[in-house]
Design a protein around this motif. Structure first.
Motif, PDB file in Angstrom:
ATOM      1  N   LEU A  83       0.852  -1.181   0.000  1.00 35.05           N
ATOM      2  CA  LEU A  83       0.000   0.000   0.000  1.00 35.05           C
ATOM      3  C   LEU A  83       0.891   1.235   0.000  1.00 35.05           C
ATOM      4  N   ILE A  84       0.723   2.080  -1.021  1.00 34.89           N
ATOM      5  CA  ILE A  84       1.504   3.306  -1.153  1.00 34.89           C
ATOM      6  C   ILE A  84       0.574   4.488  -0.920  1.00 34.89           C
ATOM      7  N   THR A  85       0.961   5.371  -0.019  1.00 39.31           N
ATOM      8  CA  THR A  85       0.177   6.570   0.272  1.00 39.31           C
ATOM      9  C   THR A  85       0.883   7.781  -0.331  1.00 39.31           C
ATOM     10  N   THR A  86       0.137   8.598  -1.070  1.00 35.89           N
ATOM     11  CA  THR A  86       0.704   9.789  -1.693  1.00 35.89           C
ATOM     12  C   THR A  86       0.108  11.046  -1.056  1.00 35.89           C
ATOM     13  N   GLN A  87       0.700  12.198  -1.382  1.00 38.92           N
ATOM     14  CA  GLN A  87       0.236  13.463  -0.825  1.00 38.92           C
ATOM     15  C   GLN A  87      -1.044  13.964  -1.484  1.00 38.92           C
ATOM     16  N   ASN A  88      -1.206  13.659  -2.791  1.00 36.74           N
ATOM     17  CA  ASN A  88      -2.350  14.200  -3.524  1.00 36.74           C
ATOM     18  C   ASN A  88      -2.671  13.322  -4.731  1.00 36.74           C
ATOM     19  N   MET A  89      -3.702  13.701  -5.476  1.00 31.32           N
ATOM     20  CA  MET A  89      -4.157  12.915  -6.628  1.00 31.32           C
ATOM     21  C   MET A  89      -3.110  12.888  -7.739  1.00 31.32           C
ATOM     22  N   HIS A  90      -2.479  14.038  -7.989  1.00 32.70           N
ATOM     23  CA  HIS A  90      -1.489  14.075  -9.071  1.00 32.70           C
ATOM     24  C   HIS A  90      -0.330  13.132  -8.762  1.00 32.70           C
ATOM     25  N   GLU A  91       0.142  13.152  -7.517  1.00 29.73           N
ATOM     26  CA  GLU A  91       1.235  12.256  -7.140  1.00 29.73           C
ATOM     27  C   GLU A  91       0.797  10.795  -7.243  1.00 29.73           C
ATOM     28  N   ARG A  92      -0.466  10.531  -6.935  1.00 30.72           N
ATOM     29  CA  ARG A  92      -0.994   9.168  -7.071  1.00 30.72           C
ATOM     30  C   ARG A  92      -0.884   8.693  -8.516  1.00 30.72           C
TER      31      ARG A  92
END
Length: 195
Positions: A83-92
């Protein structure tokens, strides 16, 4: 596409067409059989959850990528391989593009379309060279494909760029098209130099 990582864009809702659910199950089974790692949006609900559950039930590998703020709203699957957590949608989306060898869109809503069109725009601009497939389950994308044909007919999209989107009603055939895909040599805006 065996032993690859394929990102699947699809709905976080189940929809009301059982053929879509069956297609999601079949895709998950096929990925697991071929040792294809699923990369997706990390939810355990909707079509997204169906594919992930099928993969895990068949000992497949699943990477979920989700922005921090959605972890509070979506039902996150906590049993994934990674599971990878990103800061925002673009980074996702950037993470999805970086870790994946190809992309497939199943039926979904605005989010699915947004992800599909961004990733194919990146291909059109030469920002990546990975195959992008559209699984047209039970005619779900027929009207969208007509709209894209209108873009070509009205001069807003070249046929070469339209053909970058690989379309099929069969996941097996779609995977073969992705395997055979060769990136166009000239991305949008770049013209070959004259000698």
């Amino acid at each position: 596409m065996n032993d690859k990582k394929i990102c699947v864009f699809c709905g976080s809702s189940d929809g009301n067409d059982s053929q879509i659910t069956q297609a999601a199950i079949h895709l998950g089974e096929l990925f697991a059989q071929r040792n294809i790692t699923l990369v997706y949006g990390a939810a355990k609900i909707g079509v997204m959850g169906t594919i992930a559950k099928t993969m895990l039930d068949n000992n497949g590998s699943v990477i979920g990528i989700i922005p921090q703020f959605l972890k509070k709203k979506e039902v996150v699957h906590l049993g994934l391989t990674e599971l990878i957590t990103t800061q925002n949608m673009h980074e996702r989306k950037l993470q999805m593009q970086e870790v994946s060898d190809g992309f497939i869109a199943l039926p979904g809503g605005f989010g699915t379309l947004e992800e599909l069109f961004e990733i194919i725009t990146w291909l059109q601009l030469g920002l990546h060279t990975k195959p992008i497939g559209l699984l047209n389950v039970n005619g779900f994308y027929d009207d969208l494909l007509k709209m894209i044909e209108t873009m070509v007919r009205k001069g807003f999209l070249s046929m070469k760029n339209y053909e970058m989107l690989l379309v099929d009603t069969s996941i097996e055939n779609l995977l073969q098209k992705m395997e055979d895909f060769r990136t166009p040599r000239v991305p949008k805006w770049l013209k070959p130099e004259r000698t």
